[in-house]
Motif scaffolding. Structure first.
Motif, short mmCIF file in Angstrom:
data_model
loop_
_atom_site.label_atom_id
_atom_site.label_comp_id
_atom_site.label_asym_id
_atom_site.label_seq_id
_atom_site.Cartn_x
_atom_site.Cartn_y
_atom_site.Cartn_z
N ALA A 34 2.45 -2.63 2.42
CA ALA A 34 1.62 -1.49 2.82
C ALA A 34 2.45 -0.22 2.83
O ALA A 34 1.97 0.84 2.40
CB ALA A 34 1.01 -1.74 4.20
N TRP A 39 -1.02 2.37 1.85
CA TRP A 39 -2.39 2.13 2.30
C TRP A 39 -2.52 0.66 2.69
O TRP A 39 -1.75 -0.19 2.25
CB TRP A 39 -3.43 2.51 1.25
N VAL A 40 -3.52 0.40 3.50
CA VAL A 40 -3.83 -0.97 3.91
C VAL A 40 -5.30 -1.01 4.31
O VAL A 40 -5.85 -0.02 4.79
CB VAL A 40 -2.93 -1.43 5.08
N THR A 41 -5.94 -2.14 4.03
CA THR A 41 -7.33 -2.33 4.45
C THR A 41 -7.36 -3.31 5.61
O THR A 41 -6.81 -4.41 5.52
CB THR A 41 -8.20 -2.85 3.28
N HIS A 43 -9.59 -5.54 8.11
CA HIS A 43 -10.90 -6.19 8.27
C HIS A 43 -11.08 -6.57 9.73
O HIS A 43 -10.16 -7.04 10.39
CB HIS A 43 -10.97 -7.46 7.40
N LEU A 68 -8.61 7.74 7.17
CA LEU A 68 -9.39 6.51 7.29
C LEU A 68 -10.63 6.58 6.43
O LEU A 68 -11.33 7.59 6.41
CB LEU A 68 -9.80 6.27 8.74
N THR A 69 -10.91 5.47 5.74
CA THR A 69 -12.15 5.32 4.98
C THR A 69 -12.87 4.11 5.55
O THR A 69 -12.33 2.99 5.52
CB THR A 69 -11.86 5.10 3.48
N ASN A 71 -15.41 1.44 5.10
CA ASN A 71 -16.02 0.79 3.94
C ASN A 71 -17.36 0.14 4.29
O ASN A 71 -17.65 -0.13 5.46
CB ASN A 71 -15.06 -0.25 3.36
N SER A 75 -14.90 -2.94 6.84
CA SER A 75 -13.44 -2.84 6.89
C SER A 75 -13.07 -1.36 6.90
O SER A 75 -13.92 -0.49 6.68
CB SER A 75 -12.81 -3.54 5.68
N THR A 77 -10.04 1.29 5.44
CA THR A 77 -8.85 1.50 4.63
C THR A 77 -8.09 2.68 5.21
O THR A 77 -8.66 3.77 5.39
CB THR A 77 -9.21 1.76 3.16
N ARG A 79 -4.91 5.21 4.82
CA ARG A 79 -3.98 5.76 3.83
C ARG A 79 -3.11 6.81 4.50
O ARG A 79 -3.54 7.46 5.46
CB ARG A 79 -4.74 6.41 2.68
#
Length: 108
Positions: A34, A39-41, A43, A68-69, A71, A75, A77, A79
């Motif tokens: 990461a 980045w890392v997702t 869950h 932050l995204t 999803n 989850s 993501t 970055r």
């Protein structure tokens, strides 16, 4: 006396759901892969409570260096940009100053 020691040694600190989630998220963000890809997702697991998830995601969202995204699959993501050399130098200087303060404040 021996019985008391056995009772004390049998008692452990159980982690709260918030502590468990915070540790998992921190481990994921700090993982070498990461860090390399920046980045890392994350869950959400069935064991992650709603309040704990909201609190940790809120803390991440408040961190200006993170993007932050959220999803569709629930989850998140996370970055981040690589730190500039100046930012890294500032962190090193801050850590040095903190170390000096600790040395000055040491009672021994």
């Amino acid at each position: 006396m021996e019985k008391r020691n056995k009772v004390a040694s049998n008692q452990r600190h159980e982690m709260t759901g918030l502590e468990r989630l915070g540790l998992r998220v921190s481990s994921m963000i700090n993982h070498p892969i990461a860090q390399m890809q920046r980045w890392v997702t994350i869950h959400r697991l069935d064991t992650d409570g709603e309040a704990e998830w909201e609190e940790v995601m809120g803390l991440l969202a408040e961190t200006p260096e993170l993007d932050l995204t959220f999803n569709d699959d629930e989850s998140v993501t996370v970055r981040w940009e690589p730190q500039s050399a100046d930012d890294r130098d500032d962190l090193i200087v801050d850590k040095d100053c903190e170390a000096e303060k600790l040395e000055e404040e040491a009672p021994f």
